[in-house]
Design a protein around this motif. Structure first.
Motif, mmCIF file in Angstrom:
data_model
loop_
_atom_site.group_PDB
_atom_site.id
_atom_site.type_symbol
_atom_site.label_atom_id
_atom_site.label_comp_id
_atom_site.label_asym_id
_atom_site.label_seq_id
_atom_site.Cartn_x
_atom_site.Cartn_y
_atom_site.Cartn_z
ATOM 1 N N LEU A 110 58.996 49.012 11.189
ATOM 2 C CA LEU A 110 59.753 49.839 12.112
ATOM 3 C C LEU A 110 59.388 51.287 11.844
ATOM 4 C CD1 LEU A 110 63.288 48.167 11.880
ATOM 5 C CD2 LEU A 110 61.619 47.896 13.711
ATOM 6 N N VAL A 111 59.082 52.047 12.894
ATOM 7 C CA VAL A 111 58.766 53.466 12.734
ATOM 8 C C VAL A 111 59.557 54.271 13.760
ATOM 9 C CG1 VAL A 111 56.457 53.258 11.733
ATOM 10 C CG2 VAL A 111 56.713 53.150 14.207
ATOM 11 N N LYS A 112 60.079 55.422 13.329
ATOM 12 C CA LYS A 112 60.783 56.324 14.226
ATOM 13 C C LYS A 112 59.812 57.420 14.625
ATOM 14 C CE LYS A 112 65.179 58.788 14.691
ATOM 15 N NZ LYS A 112 66.438 59.177 13.997
ATOM 16 N N VAL A 113 59.435 57.466 15.896
ATOM 17 C CA VAL A 113 58.340 58.331 16.326
ATOM 18 C C VAL A 113 58.664 58.998 17.668
ATOM 19 C CG1 VAL A 113 56.538 56.987 15.164
ATOM 20 C CG2 VAL A 113 57.221 56.386 17.498
ATOM 21 N N GLN A 114 57.845 59.965 18.002
ATOM 22 C CA GLN A 114 57.853 60.594 19.318
ATOM 23 C C GLN A 114 56.732 59.970 20.138
ATOM 24 O OE1 GLN A 114 60.073 63.326 19.475
ATOM 25 N NE2 GLN A 114 59.915 63.446 21.701
ATOM 26 N N ILE A 115 57.028 59.616 21.385
ATOM 27 C CA ILE A 115 56.000 59.063 22.268
ATOM 28 C C ILE A 115 55.365 60.215 23.035
ATOM 29 C CG2 ILE A 115 55.528 57.511 24.202
ATOM 30 C CD1 ILE A 115 57.867 55.822 23.298
ATOM 31 N N LEU A 116 54.057 60.385 22.861
ATOM 32 C CA LEU A 116 53.352 61.530 23.445
ATOM 33 C C LEU A 116 52.685 61.209 24.777
ATOM 34 C CD1 LEU A 116 51.592 63.017 20.277
ATOM 35 C CD2 LEU A 116 53.858 63.532 21.188
ATOM 36 N N GLU A 117 52.162 59.996 24.913
ATOM 37 C CA GLU A 117 51.347 59.714 26.096
ATOM 38 C C GLU A 117 51.251 58.218 26.344
ATOM 39 O OE1 GLU A 117 47.558 62.107 27.315
ATOM 40 O OE2 GLU A 117 46.856 60.376 26.167
ATOM 41 N N LEU A 118 51.133 57.867 27.615
ATOM 42 C CA LEU A 118 50.857 56.492 28.029
ATOM 43 C C LEU A 118 49.633 56.510 28.936
ATOM 44 C CD1 LEU A 118 54.430 55.150 28.866
ATOM 45 C CD2 LEU A 118 52.902 54.176 27.153
ATOM 46 N N VAL A 119 48.663 55.645 28.644
ATOM 47 C CA VAL A 119 47.447 55.562 29.459
ATOM 48 C C VAL A 119 47.329 54.149 30.012
ATOM 49 C CG1 VAL A 119 44.935 55.777 29.494
ATOM 50 C CG2 VAL A 119 46.286 57.326 28.068
ATOM 51 N N VAL A 145 62.656 54.206 18.033
ATOM 52 C CA VAL A 145 62.296 53.300 16.952
ATOM 53 C C VAL A 145 61.439 52.187 17.543
ATOM 54 C CG1 VAL A 145 63.123 51.687 15.200
ATOM 55 C CG2 VAL A 145 64.364 53.821 15.617
ATOM 56 N N LEU A 146 60.238 52.024 17.021
ATOM 57 C CA LEU A 146 59.310 51.019 17.524
ATOM 58 C C LEU A 146 59.067 49.958 16.455
ATOM 59 C CD1 LEU A 146 56.570 53.273 19.187
ATOM 60 C CD2 LEU A 146 58.696 52.427 20.189
ATOM 61 N N LYS A 147 59.045 48.718 16.900
ATOM 62 C CA LYS A 147 58.667 47.618 16.027
ATOM 63 C C LYS A 147 57.193 47.328 16.293
ATOM 64 C CE LYS A 147 60.041 42.871 14.777
ATOM 65 N NZ LYS A 147 60.936 41.728 15.151
ATOM 66 N N VAL A 148 56.364 47.581 15.285
ATOM 67 C CA VAL A 148 54.917 47.568 15.479
ATOM 68 C C VAL A 148 54.264 46.518 14.586
ATOM 69 C CG1 VAL A 148 52.792 48.938 15.255
ATOM 70 C CG2 VAL A 148 54.889 50.007 16.109
ATOM 71 N N GLN A 149 53.357 45.743 15.185
ATOM 72 C CA GLN A 149 52.520 44.812 14.439
ATOM 73 C C GLN A 149 51.188 45.501 14.164
ATOM 74 O OE1 GLN A 149 52.591 41.041 13.658
ATOM 75 N NE2 GLN A 149 50.984 41.938 12.415
ATOM 76 N N SER A 150 50.825 45.625 12.885
ATOM 77 C CA SER A 150 49.570 46.300 12.548
ATOM 78 C C SER A 150 48.602 45.321 11.903
ATOM 79 C CB SER A 150 49.831 47.477 11.600
ATOM 80 O OG SER A 150 50.388 47.023 10.382
ATOM 81 N N PHE A 206 60.923 47.727 21.445
ATOM 82 C CA PHE A 206 61.226 49.134 21.700
ATOM 83 C C PHE A 206 62.730 49.341 21.559
ATOM 84 C CE2 PHE A 206 62.767 52.148 24.912
ATOM 85 C CZ PHE A 206 62.091 53.300 24.547
ATOM 86 N N LEU A 207 63.105 50.295 20.697
ATOM 87 C CA LEU A 207 64.517 50.549 20.438
ATOM 88 C C LEU A 207 64.793 52.036 20.596
ATOM 89 C CD1 LEU A 207 64.635 48.518 17.124
ATOM 90 C CD2 LEU A 207 65.461 47.706 19.325
ATOM 91 N N PRO A 208 65.399 52.460 21.724
ATOM 92 C CA PRO A 208 65.701 53.884 21.887
ATOM 93 C C PRO A 208 66.620 54.363 20.781
ATOM 94 C CG PRO A 208 66.026 52.679 23.950
ATOM 95 C CD PRO A 208 65.839 51.654 22.866
ATOM 96 N N ALA A 209 66.376 55.567 20.288
ATOM 97 C CA ALA A 209 67.202 56.130 19.215
ATOM 98 C C ALA A 209 67.782 57.454 19.670
ATOM 99 C CB ALA A 209 66.359 56.330 17.952
ATOM 100 N N TRP A 210 68.974 57.740 19.186
ATOM 101 C CA TRP A 210 69.605 59.013 19.556
ATOM 102 C C TRP A 210 68.901 60.153 18.845
ATOM 103 C CZ3 TRP A 210 72.574 58.881 23.579
ATOM 104 C CH2 TRP A 210 73.279 57.708 23.875
#
Length: 453
Positions: free
Chosen positions: A281-290, A420-425, A445-449
């Protein structure tokens, strides 16, 4: 050199002593320095070789016969009971001196030089070690790679029969059984049983939650969900392990250990530095979608995109595909959708969100993550892609598409709340721990305040 490997299929023998039985069959297209392409028809056990070769591999085939296919009007090569295949590996990694006792140095160097000049684009392919049928290994699920044969010890979590996944081809019917399997607590993968493997359903259903040994599974990527899946082959086998089996004891020890560290929160910089495959799980900012609408067109959405431009691009981030396999369907000159021949007689269509490449950031760390169609729909508040043009509540003119556009606009805003994103690496490392491959896929995908700084 292998130009196009293909998946194995099974055909029914209609005459002779083996009438009524099924025989594996595969076709591999090859080429040599003469630039003549030939199909190699691999029968029975030899068909398994098709699952061990990749585009650009240099192979040595022995004891093949020439066959005139009068129906198609072409000459093909066919395997025999004494045929052998030696995979020398990707053309860019072959060392002729290693095989001088088997293959003429002059012939091999001539082929390599020809491929290097006429098919130089293959140099950019990721190098894969050649795989041999005799050396298939047991794998950890987080280390899966597409296009590889594997053995696996798995705990069966659930068994589902998809009645809509029955297809017919020239009168032959085959059902598809989905197994949910795991090796670590909560990290679920899909194992799909085809053909003879579907007959395992009753015993697997009776012994859910048991540990099973599966052999000769083929790893494939689901291009809708972007996840890797296991598929049975005509050579697959399964065995339920007793509790006192050393294999089961070892599996349970690792499983119990995984329960204590079930999906932990991590920061992006630490995870990329550790290069450990798994689910985090990582708490991140989403910058771009392509989104790739066509091979020549891509749609980029970021903080600079206006709500209006996002709304107008929604029609291009969806596509019409086969309702069974998700393959995007082309249209003919009359704008009529063509059929998905591999799924006939199913001709049902469905609208999907296109998979996307998401750029995320955590402080100074930035990385790209693959987002499948299903997760994209969850990000958009589970708004179905075929609802985008519908009005939410007449007489209001607000459509679901406007809501979806607003979600993307808010998500990618410069001061938008972190998620908060649940990511498989998946990290594939060389002997010096340098990453040869780094592949991250979004599982949830888990929106966080959060607040703007």
């Amino acid at each position: 050199m292998v130009l196009s490997p293909c998946h194995v299929k099974e055909i029914n023998i209609k005459s002779g002593p083996n009438s009524g039985s099924k025989v594996p069959l595969a076709t591999v297209v090859v080429i040599d320095q003469s630039e003549i392409k030939k199909k190699v028809i691999l029968w029975r056990t030899a068909a398994l070789w098709a699952l061990t070769v990749f585009l650009g591999d240099i192979i040595l085939l022995t004891d093949v016969t020439v066959y005139e296919d009068h129906w198609v009007g072409e000459t093909v090569l066919q395997s025999t009971f004494t045929s052998q295949l030696l995979n020398l590996g990707s053309y860019s990694s072959v060392q002729p001196e290693e095989y001088s006792n088997i293959v003429s140095d002059v012939v091999l160097q001539d082929l390599l030089a020809h491929v290097s000049s006429k098919h130089s684009y293959l140099r950019d392919l990721r190098l894969r070690p050649p795989q041999e049928v005799s050396s298939v290994e047991f794998v950890a699920l987080e280390q899966l790679q597409p296009g590889v044969l594997v053995h696996a010890l798995l705990r069966v979590v659930d068994v589902t029969v998809l009645t809509e996944a029955v297809y017919s081809y020239r009168g032959q019917k085959q059902s598809k059984v989905l197994l949910t399997v795991e090796q670590a607590q909560g990290q679920h993968y899909v194992l799909i049983l085809w053909g003879c493997g579907a007959a395992w359903y009753p015993q697997l259903q009776r012994k859910k939650d048991y540990i099973w040994e599966f052999k000769y599974l083929f790893v494939q990527r689901n291009y809708i969900s972007e996840n890797l899946e296991l598929h049975t082959t005509p050579w697959s086998s399964c065995e339920c392990l007793f509790d006192d089996d050393i294999r089961a004891i070892t599996f349970k020890a690792k499983f119990q250990k995984s329960m204590s560290s079930f999906v932990k929160m991590s920061d992006l910089a630490t995870h990329l530095e550790e290069k450990c495959s798994g689910v985090i799980l990582v708490k991140v900012q989403i910058l771009e979608l392509v989104f790739h609408a066509t091979t020549a067109q891509q749609i980029v959405i970021n903080a600079h995109s206006s709500l209006k431009s996002i709304f107008s691009s929604l029609s291009n981030i969806t596509y019409t595909g086969c309702a069974k396999c998700g393959l995007e369907l082309e249209t003919d000159e009359n704008k009529i959708y063509k059929q998905c021949f591999s799924c006939l007689p199913c001709t049902t269509k469905k609208i999907y969100y296109r998979p996307a490449l998401m750029t995320i950031a955590d402080g100074l760390s930035k990385v790209c993550v693959h987002v499948g169609s299903k997760v994209m729909e969850k990000i958009l508040l589970n708004i179905s892609p075929d609802w985008l043009s519908r009005v939410i509540a007449p007489p209001s003119e607000v459509t679901y598409g406007l809501v979806a556009a607003d979600v993307l606009h808010s998500l990618l805003a410069a001061c938008g709340a972190p998620c908060v994103l649940k990511v498989q690496s998946l990290f594939v490392l060389e002997e010096n721990s340098y990453p040869l491959q780094q592949d991250l896929s979004l599982l949830d995908f888990l929106p966080a305040w959060g607040a703007c700084s």
